[in-house]
Write a protein that holds these residues in place. Sequence first.
Motif, PDB file in Angstrom:
ATOM      1  N   GLY A 145       4.578   3.886  -2.979  1.00 55.50           N
ATOM      2  CA  GLY A 145       5.828   3.126  -2.995  1.00 55.50           C
ATOM      3  C   GLY A 145       5.616   1.693  -3.433  1.00 55.50           C
ATOM      4  O   GLY A 145       6.531   1.038  -3.940  1.00 55.50           O
ATOM      5  N   GLU A 151       5.731   1.936  -7.096  1.00 52.95           N
ATOM      6  CA  GLU A 151       7.122   2.202  -7.487  1.00 52.95           C
ATOM      7  C   GLU A 151       7.979   0.948  -7.364  1.00 52.95           C
ATOM      8  O   GLU A 151       8.893   0.730  -8.149  1.00 52.95           O
ATOM      9  N   ALA A 190       0.819  -1.226   0.000  1.00 54.13           N
ATOM     10  CA  ALA A 190       0.000   0.000   0.000  1.00 54.13           C
ATOM     11  C   ALA A 190       0.842   1.260   0.000  1.00 54.13           C
ATOM     12  O   ALA A 190       0.296   2.352   0.033  1.00 54.13           O
ATOM     13  N   ARG A 212      -8.709   7.446  10.960  1.00 52.88           N
ATOM     14  CA  ARG A 212      -8.675   5.969  11.022  1.00 52.88           C
ATOM     15  C   ARG A 212      -8.593   5.456  12.455  1.00 52.88           C
ATOM     16  O   ARG A 212      -7.941   4.471  12.728  1.00 52.88           O
ATOM     17  N   ALA A 264       4.662   3.474   1.123  1.00 53.51           N
ATOM     18  CA  ALA A 264       5.590   3.690   2.243  1.00 53.51           C
ATOM     19  C   ALA A 264       4.785   3.691   3.529  1.00 53.51           C
ATOM     20  O   ALA A 264       3.568   3.870   3.514  1.00 53.51           O
ATOM     21  N   GLY A 309       8.288   9.572  -4.482  1.00 50.51           N
ATOM     22  CA  GLY A 309       9.684   9.982  -4.251  1.00 50.51           C
ATOM     23  C   GLY A 309      10.680   8.850  -4.368  1.00 50.51           C
ATOM     24  O   GLY A 309      11.830   8.992  -4.005  1.00 50.51           O
TER      25      GLY A 309
HETATM   26  N1  T1G Z   1       1.246   3.686   6.076  1.00 51.94           N
HETATM   27  C1  T1G Z   1       0.928   3.369   7.361  1.00 51.94           C
HETATM   28  N2  T1G Z   1      -0.246   2.854   7.752  1.00 51.94           N
HETATM   29  C2  T1G Z   1      -1.167   2.645   6.780  1.00 51.94           C
HETATM   30  C3  T1G Z   1      -0.929   2.958   5.422  1.00 51.94           C
HETATM   31  C4  T1G Z   1       0.349   3.496   5.091  1.00 51.94           C
HETATM   32  N3  T1G Z   1       0.679   3.786   3.841  1.00 51.94           N
HETATM   33  N4  T1G Z   1      -2.045   2.645   4.714  1.00 51.94           N
HETATM   34  C5  T1G Z   1      -2.930   2.157   5.594  1.00 51.94           C
HETATM   35  N5  T1G Z   1      -2.421   2.170   6.827  1.00 51.94           N
HETATM   36  C6  T1G Z   1      -3.080   1.690   8.044  1.00 51.94           C
HETATM   37  C7  T1G Z   1      -4.221   2.589   8.441  1.00 51.94           C
HETATM   38  O1  T1G Z   1      -3.747   3.663   9.231  1.00 51.94           O
HETATM   39  C8  T1G Z   1      -5.091   1.639   9.226  1.00 51.94           C
HETATM   40  O2  T1G Z   1      -4.501   1.501  10.507  1.00 51.94           O
HETATM   41  C9  T1G Z   1      -4.918   0.312   8.496  1.00 51.94           C
HETATM   42  O3  T1G Z   1      -3.683   0.427   7.770  1.00 51.94           O
HETATM   43  C10 T1G Z   1      -6.038   0.026   7.533  1.00 51.94           C
HETATM   44  O4  T1G Z   1      -6.159   1.187   6.699  1.00 51.94           O
HETATM   45  C11 T1G Z   1       7.478   6.303  -1.109  1.00 51.94           C
HETATM   46  C12 T1G Z   1       6.028   8.578  -0.438  1.00 51.94           C
HETATM   47  C13 T1G Z   1      -4.476   0.661   1.420  1.00 51.94           C
HETATM   48  C14 T1G Z   1      -6.581   1.450   0.338  1.00 51.94           C
HETATM   49  O5  T1G Z   1      -1.350   6.751   0.550  1.00 51.94           O
HETATM   50  O6  T1G Z   1      -5.242   4.160   0.832  1.00 51.94           O
HETATM   51  O7  T1G Z   1       4.290   5.556  -0.693  1.00 51.94           O
HETATM   52  O8  T1G Z   1      -6.588   2.077  11.818  1.00 51.94           O
HETATM   53  O9  T1G Z   1      -8.558   1.686   7.282  1.00 51.94           O
HETATM   54  O10 T1G Z   1     -10.020   0.958   4.125  1.00 51.94           O
HETATM   55  O11 T1G Z   1       6.933   7.538  -3.022  1.00 51.94           O
HETATM   56  O12 T1G Z   1      -5.306   2.220   3.722  1.00 51.94           O
HETATM   57  O13 T1G Z   1      -5.877  -0.308  11.534  1.00 51.94           O
HETATM   58  O14 T1G Z   1      -4.506   1.258  12.951  1.00 51.94           O
HETATM   59  O15 T1G Z   1      -7.447   2.704   5.226  1.00 51.94           O
HETATM   60  O16 T1G Z   1      -8.912  -1.337   3.725  1.00 51.94           O
HETATM   61  C15 T1G Z   1       1.185   6.117  -0.325  1.00 51.94           C
HETATM   62  C16 T1G Z   1      -2.786   4.822   2.024  1.00 51.94           C
HETATM   63  C17 T1G Z   1       2.037   6.386   0.866  1.00 51.94           C
HETATM   64  C18 T1G Z   1      -2.059   4.498   0.725  1.00 51.94           C
HETATM   65  C19 T1G Z   1      -6.648   0.179   2.492  1.00 51.94           C
HETATM   66  N6  T1G Z   1       0.149   5.172  -0.011  1.00 51.94           N
HETATM   67  N7  T1G Z   1      -3.670   3.747   2.420  1.00 51.94           N
HETATM   68  O17 T1G Z   1      -7.880   0.785   2.841  1.00 51.94           O
HETATM   69  O18 T1G Z   1      -7.948   0.219   5.324  1.00 51.94           O
HETATM   70  S1  T1G Z   1       3.304   7.572   0.523  1.00 51.94           S
HETATM   71  C20 T1G Z   1      -1.058   5.585   0.425  1.00 51.94           C
HETATM   72  C21 T1G Z   1      -4.883   3.545   1.807  1.00 51.94           C
HETATM   73  C22 T1G Z   1       4.365   6.752  -0.531  1.00 51.94           C
HETATM   74  C23 T1G Z   1       6.338   6.736  -1.996  1.00 51.94           C
HETATM   75  C24 T1G Z   1       5.337   7.566  -1.287  1.00 51.94           C
HETATM   76  C25 T1G Z   1      -5.764   2.511   2.429  1.00 51.94           C
HETATM   77  C26 T1G Z   1      -5.842   1.200   1.641  1.00 51.94           C
HETATM   78  P1  T1G Z   1      -5.425   1.104  11.793  1.00 51.94           P
HETATM   79  P2  T1G Z   1      -7.602   1.552   6.143  1.00 51.94           P
HETATM   80  P3  T1G Z   1      -8.787   0.115   3.997  1.00 51.94           P
END
Ligand code: T1G
Length: 704
Positions: free
Chosen positions: A102, A105, A61, A275, A63, A133
Amino acid sequence: MTQPEAVARDGEVAVFTFDHPPVNALAQPVRARLLAAVEALDADPGVRAIVLIGSGRNFVAGADVREFDRPPLEPFLPALLARVEACGKPVVAALHGATLGGGAETALACHYRCAAGDLKLGFPEVSLGLLPGAGGTVRLPRLAGWQASLELMTSGKPIGIDRAIELGIVDRRVDGDLRAGAIAWARELAHAHAPPRRVLDLPVPASRPSQFEEFLRALPAAARRLPAPPRIVEALASAALLPADAALARARALFMECLASTESRAFRYLFFAERGAVPDVVLARAVGQAAVLGSGTMGAGIAISLATGGIPVLLIEAKQEALDAGLARVRAAIDAAERKGRLDRDEAEAARGRVQGSLTLAAVAGADLVIEAVYENLAVKRELFGRLGQLAKPGAVLATNTSTLDVDAIAGASGRPADVVGMHFFSPANVMRLVEVVRGRESSRAALATVHSVAKRIGKIAIPVGNAFGFVGNRMLYAYGREKELMLLEGAKPEVIDKALVDFGMAMGPNAVGDLAGLDIGWQVRKEWRDKPEDPRFYRASDLLAELGRYGQKTGRGFYRYDTPGGERTPDPEVVELIRAEAERLGVRQRQVEPGEIVARCILALINEGARILEDGIAASPSDIDVIWCNGYGFPRHRGGPMFYADTLGLATVVDSIRKLARAHGERDWTPAGLLVTLAGAGASFASWQSGRAAAADGGGRQG
Ligand code: T1G
């Protein structure tokens, strides 16, 4: 330390599984394991191909967003992905579910990519105020071209398998067992002596230098004003013009600029604030069947949310005609969701099958959760809950959707107040994610846990609130509206007030919102409001228009006129004259009101009322207030919400500004909340206050 068990072998094919629940975020231990595994497998002569796959519901999902507010930990993702790409053997990415940021990526750093039909591949970094990034801005265009890369990365919207294959991001679809299919393909590549096909070795697609400038200019102004979208375009432009290494370095530098921005901190703060865990989740009762009483706009919207969220729902009405209209509204919304691709055919069919109708209240006997959404009148609700208390089965939770009435007064009529809670949905209930869960004096923890659990299950953001007038959101809205109403009387035109607040970032101006909701709605509530502020100027402009039958969009006249063919809002000089005459009658001096004052008075009123709500224990935390205002009232997410925004101003500055307003407009509305004065005096913030309370709640907090 490598955990060899992270890697499985299938003959000469090695399989690395991302196994970091709940979403396989690329936390530091995961990155360390992948680096160690790639080093070991690259050096192992018995391994001729490598598969990367995710456990659970998705690939990766992204970073680990939690790491962004801490010192960075090696191995850093860009270097790790460069090492994956440099591997001397074919690396096959086996993708499914959320393959985001990520995660996407990582897939691009592999040499070959296959995916299951449920793929959701995207770059949502922009919604966190960031940009890809870890090489995505340099690798993606080499596969998908510039226009698709610009669109994917500035929109943040994921694509499915077909579009991913069409863009050349994914090579092939695997139906059935993804792991077996990926291993078979890896073995095939190895036997064919297929080379590691590195994306960075692909030619840079031709581009027009003006293409990036044109794309940036075409973005909405609000997006252009944020740090990330322009930097995403610049990172992609540099990938078109610079050698790969320089472009990667440029993207990293731009990423760090975004990471340090207040806007990104606000987005990341809200990401986690939205969340929160379900309180007392172990006490939640199973809900296999729901019932909704009332099939008007709210009732139908709630029924749609339940049905599309997987919960069978019985829509109950008193009259056949109303029931038919309600059911038609529900079905139309499901059809629309299917047409727009929000539901696939099977999901839409299943949702339709979950909705039934009934004209007899006794039918609630089969429901585990009953949500009342009838006319907003206390006597009507009390009478209904008196009958519900008898008819609903023991243990069923009885929720009222009231937005202004006393939940205890309603619960008291039921004869079983422990089962009664408030579920304040926001209109349209099938679109707005926010639900205020109102705890009555006698609401049981099990009843509250049950509705929080149902809200999460149907994709809502449920925030616990106390049972006081206006709960949290509407109580703050009255403070915000009080100021805009006074400024109308002082001579500020409706469109000037709205523009000032939209320029601040509000989704809509308060006068436009009033016209949309109907000025008669608030007018009715204020007429029934027991302890309304004793001030003839309080909401006087809105009430005057309502008294004149100018309800807003529904009557073609409100603060604005709506008589153009497209129904657009147009300023109405007649309204200015009406308000000016009323101001004269009330003895309010007319003057020039500047946009800065408009924003200050409306937003500081929000902050001050929010602080009072915290003092009264009606909201559990400043972040709960921020989630409510960003999801229920269109507060700009890039400012984090009223309380986060107060912290960015500095609470001492906030208190000083409020005191200045008190000198200009009187102490009654502008006495700074005690909590604000205390925190400002201690040089503290709402954030530090919240984390202090959380640590205390943890029993003195974790040591060390
Ligand atoms: N990092 C940390 N925790 C995360 C997370 C993440 N990326 N995504 C989800 N969680 C945790 C969330 O806080 C919750 O925790 C649990 O997982 C379930 O999430 C390097 C810089 C994947 C579609 O933006 O879109 O990569 O409440 O309730 O509805 O260049 O989570 O159980 O304690 O949302 O089934 C880019 C963000 C990061 C994706 C799943 N990625 N996540 O949805 O569950 S930046 C994102 C989502 C990056 C690179 C760049 C959704 C999901 P808790 P949830 P869900």
